[in-house]
Design a protein around this motif. Structure first.
Motif, short mmCIF file in Angstrom:
data_model
loop_
_atom_site.label_atom_id
_atom_site.label_comp_id
_atom_site.label_asym_id
_atom_site.label_seq_id
_atom_site.Cartn_x
_atom_site.Cartn_y
_atom_site.Cartn_z
N MET A 83 0.82 -1.21 0.00
CA MET A 83 0.00 0.00 0.00
C MET A 83 0.86 1.27 0.00
SD MET A 83 -3.11 -0.89 -0.32
CE MET A 83 -3.90 0.69 -0.01
N GLN A 84 2.09 1.17 0.50
CA GLN A 84 2.98 2.33 0.54
C GLN A 84 3.97 2.36 -0.62
OE1 GLN A 84 4.83 2.60 4.42
NE2 GLN A 84 2.94 2.00 5.46
N GLN A 85 4.09 1.26 -1.33
CA GLN A 85 5.08 1.14 -2.39
C GLN A 85 4.64 1.92 -3.64
OE1 GLN A 85 8.15 -0.30 -2.71
NE2 GLN A 85 8.18 0.30 -4.87
N ARG A 86 5.57 2.70 -4.21
CA ARG A 86 5.25 3.41 -5.45
C ARG A 86 5.35 2.46 -6.63
NH1 ARG A 86 9.80 4.86 -8.45
NH2 ARG A 86 11.80 4.55 -7.39
N PRO A 87 4.55 2.67 -7.68
CA PRO A 87 4.65 1.82 -8.87
C PRO A 87 6.02 1.92 -9.51
CG PRO A 87 2.60 3.07 -8.87
CD PRO A 87 3.45 3.63 -7.75
N LEU A 88 6.47 0.81 -10.07
CA LEU A 88 7.78 0.73 -10.71
C LEU A 88 7.63 0.25 -12.15
CD1 LEU A 88 9.74 -1.03 -7.83
CD2 LEU A 88 9.96 1.37 -8.52
N PRO A 89 8.60 0.59 -13.00
CA PRO A 89 8.55 0.11 -14.39
C PRO A 89 8.68 -1.41 -14.44
CG PRO A 89 10.16 1.89 -14.12
CD PRO A 89 9.75 1.47 -12.75
N PRO A 90 8.19 -2.02 -15.50
CA PRO A 90 8.32 -3.47 -15.63
C PRO A 90 9.76 -3.88 -15.87
CG PRO A 90 7.43 -2.54 -17.64
CD PRO A 90 7.46 -1.42 -16.64
N LEU A 91 10.08 -5.09 -15.48
CA LEU A 91 11.38 -5.68 -15.78
C LEU A 91 11.33 -6.30 -17.17
CD1 LEU A 91 11.89 -7.48 -12.35
CD2 LEU A 91 13.06 -5.40 -13.11
N SER A 92 12.32 -6.01 -17.97
CA SER A 92 12.37 -6.57 -19.32
C SER A 92 12.83 -8.02 -19.27
CB SER A 92 13.34 -5.77 -20.20
OG SER A 92 12.94 -4.42 -20.30
N PRO A 93 12.21 -8.90 -20.05
CA PRO A 93 12.71 -10.28 -20.12
C PRO A 93 14.08 -10.31 -20.78
CG PRO A 93 11.01 -9.93 -21.77
CD PRO A 93 11.04 -8.68 -20.92
N ASN A 94 14.99 -11.08 -20.24
CA ASN A 94 16.36 -11.09 -20.72
C ASN A 94 16.83 -12.53 -20.89
OD1 ASN A 94 19.42 -11.15 -20.12
ND2 ASN A 94 19.03 -9.00 -20.62
N GLN A 95 17.28 -12.86 -22.09
CA GLN A 95 17.61 -14.24 -22.40
C GLN A 95 18.85 -14.73 -21.67
OE1 GLN A 95 18.05 -14.37 -26.63
NE2 GLN A 95 20.02 -13.28 -26.67
N ALA A 96 19.82 -13.86 -21.41
CA ALA A 96 21.01 -14.29 -20.69
C ALA A 96 20.70 -14.57 -19.22
CB ALA A 96 22.11 -13.24 -20.81
N LEU A 97 19.88 -13.72 -18.61
CA LEU A 97 19.46 -13.97 -17.23
C LEU A 97 18.62 -15.23 -17.15
CD1 LEU A 97 18.52 -10.34 -16.14
CD2 LEU A 97 20.48 -11.68 -15.33
N ALA A 98 17.75 -15.45 -18.13
CA ALA A 98 16.93 -16.66 -18.15
C ALA A 98 17.81 -17.90 -18.29
CB ALA A 98 15.91 -16.59 -19.28
N ALA A 99 18.87 -17.80 -19.09
CA ALA A 99 19.78 -18.93 -19.27
C ALA A 99 20.51 -19.25 -17.97
CB ALA A 99 20.77 -18.64 -20.39
N ALA A 100 20.92 -18.22 -17.24
CA ALA A 100 21.58 -18.44 -15.95
C ALA A 100 20.62 -19.08 -14.95
CB ALA A 100 22.11 -17.11 -15.41
N ALA A 101 19.38 -18.59 -14.95
CA ALA A 101 18.36 -19.18 -14.07
C ALA A 101 18.09 -20.63 -14.45
CB ALA A 101 17.08 -18.36 -14.14
N ARG A 102 18.04 -20.89 -15.75
CA ARG A 102 17.77 -22.25 -16.24
C ARG A 102 18.89 -23.21 -15.85
NH1 ARG A 102 17.67 -21.07 -21.25
NH2 ARG A 102 15.59 -20.15 -21.01
#
Length: 204
Positions: A83-102
């Motif tokens: 309720m106190q948090q300000r809205p933030l921009p979306p995070l862009s999907p990133n293939q290198a980060l997804a590969a590290a997570a995978r």
């Protein structure tokens, strides 16, 4: 009662790699829906809080209601934060980060292990380096025991049992610009989802 847990890690400072991470095209499936849920919470925190409160009152999805009923204080803390948090921009999907997570989800899911160090001993920073991520800020959230995108993200936002609410802080990190998600079966917990965050990218 469903068993579930979550772990969080952060890396500060430059990650020594050889190429900037590249944006990924939007993917189909569970991973894309997890990231969409994260971005919805980031962009509409007050609305997300109202939905949490409503679902707690009516029972909500089974995984979420279990968390709320087990830790009412964590649930209320999450609602007040949102309720106190300000809205933030979306995070862009990133293939290198997804590969590290995978890489982490695939390796760890075949074991009984949890946490941010892979069965082969790689840390988050080392996994990001191996997949070409050059960033000044990085973090990782891991959810265990949930298969539904909403349950995964709500578990991390409510952050029951985590005194510093580190998972929530990562999701609402204003300096993160991109994320990659990978979900896989887990030998003990049934399922796991890894979310890798990064910001302050440096082009090389």
């Amino acid at each position: 009662m469903r068993r579930a847990c979550a772990v969080s890690a952060a890396v500060l400072g430059a990650l020594s790699v050889f190429a900037a991470a590249k944006p990924a095209a939007a993917a189909d499936g569970l991973e894309a829906r997890v990231l969409a849920e994260v971005n919805y919470a980031r962009g509409h925190p007050a609305e997300y809080a109202r939905k949490l409160r409503k679902d707690a009152y009516v029972g909500g999805p089974i995984g979420y209601s279990e968390i709320g009923n087990e830790d009412v204080e964590a649930l209320q803390d999450a609602i007040e934060f949102l309720m106190q948090q300000r809205p933030l921009p979306p995070l862009s999907p990133n293939q290198a980060l997804a590969a590290a997570a995978r890489a982490h989800a695939s390796a760890q899911g075949r074991t009984y292990q949890v946490g941010h160090v892979s069965p082969g001993g790689q840390t988050l920073g080392q996994r990001l380096q191996a997949h070409g991520v050059w960033a000044g800020l990085a973090a990782e959230d891991i959810s265990y025991g949930y298969r539904d995108p909403r349950e995964v993200v709500r578990q991390l936002i409510i952050d029951s049992g985590v005194p510093n609410r580190g998972h929530r802080d990562n999701i609402f990190g204003a300096h993160y610009q991109a994320a990659g998600v990978s979900c896989a079966p887990h030998r003990e917990w049934g399922s796991m989802c890894v979310i890798d965050f990064a910001g302050a990218f440096v082009k090389r």
